[in-house]
Design a protein around this motif. Sequence first.
Motif, short mmCIF file in Angstrom:
data_model
loop_
_atom_site.label_atom_id
_atom_site.label_comp_id
_atom_site.label_asym_id
_atom_site.label_seq_id
_atom_site.Cartn_x
_atom_site.Cartn_y
_atom_site.Cartn_z
N ALA A 76 0.83 -1.21 0.00
CA ALA A 76 0.00 0.00 0.00
C ALA A 76 0.86 1.25 0.00
N ASP A 108 -1.37 4.20 -1.34
CA ASP A 108 -2.74 3.95 -0.88
C ASP A 108 -2.79 4.23 0.63
N THR A 167 -5.37 2.21 3.06
CA THR A 167 -4.98 0.81 3.26
C THR A 167 -3.72 0.72 4.10
N LYS A 201 -4.72 1.20 7.73
CA LYS A 201 -5.45 0.03 8.22
C LYS A 201 -4.49 -1.08 8.64
#
Length: 220
Positions: A123, A128, A131, A134
Amino acid sequence: MESLYPIKKKTLYREEIKEALRNAIFDGKLKPGDRIIETRWAKELGVSQSPVREAIRELEIIGLVENVPYQGSFVRKITEKDLKDSYLVRMALEQLGAEQACSKINEEQLKEIKECLDIMESAADTKDFNTYIKYDVQFHDKIMQVSDNDLLKRLWQQCNIREWTHYGTQFSNYTLEMLARRHEKIYQALVDRDSAAVIRETRLHIQELLEELEQRTNGQ
């Protein structure tokens, strides 16, 4: 007009409403200093004011929202001190959790942590952000869960690592790739079952961010 933060379920739960408000803050729809108007959000989400009020109170506990008497609830501006306080508490808890996890961790748990690391790095490479956040949070959370210390795990949850990781990553001058790869030494120490190394690497992991924050603050 379709809501920008739709809820999947027809019956809305407080956690989902809190998630919608939190996403609005993270996405910039609600900016620092903005008032969160219960009636407006209740209408947008299709719920009564009561669960929106409860969600706002929970965001206040986390530190994302502040209540001003006789004026209402407003999005807080997150400061360097907020982050520093979070890092210091997190460092103390996470060193203990990593040390205890080191003696208990099994191959399946290591595999799960490695999967988080791999997705996090992927990611980061593709920029990203969501992501990355997370799986950064999941990487650390899985280690704390392995510690099998119930009180420690409760305290860890109360630290709201997801929110502070989001802001800490935004504040940092490190690239996502650099931030992701900083986790590799913690993982390797767990693989080696080296408690001294895992304590050291966990401390350094946070200490580097604290030092960066101090440099930025002193440079202002």
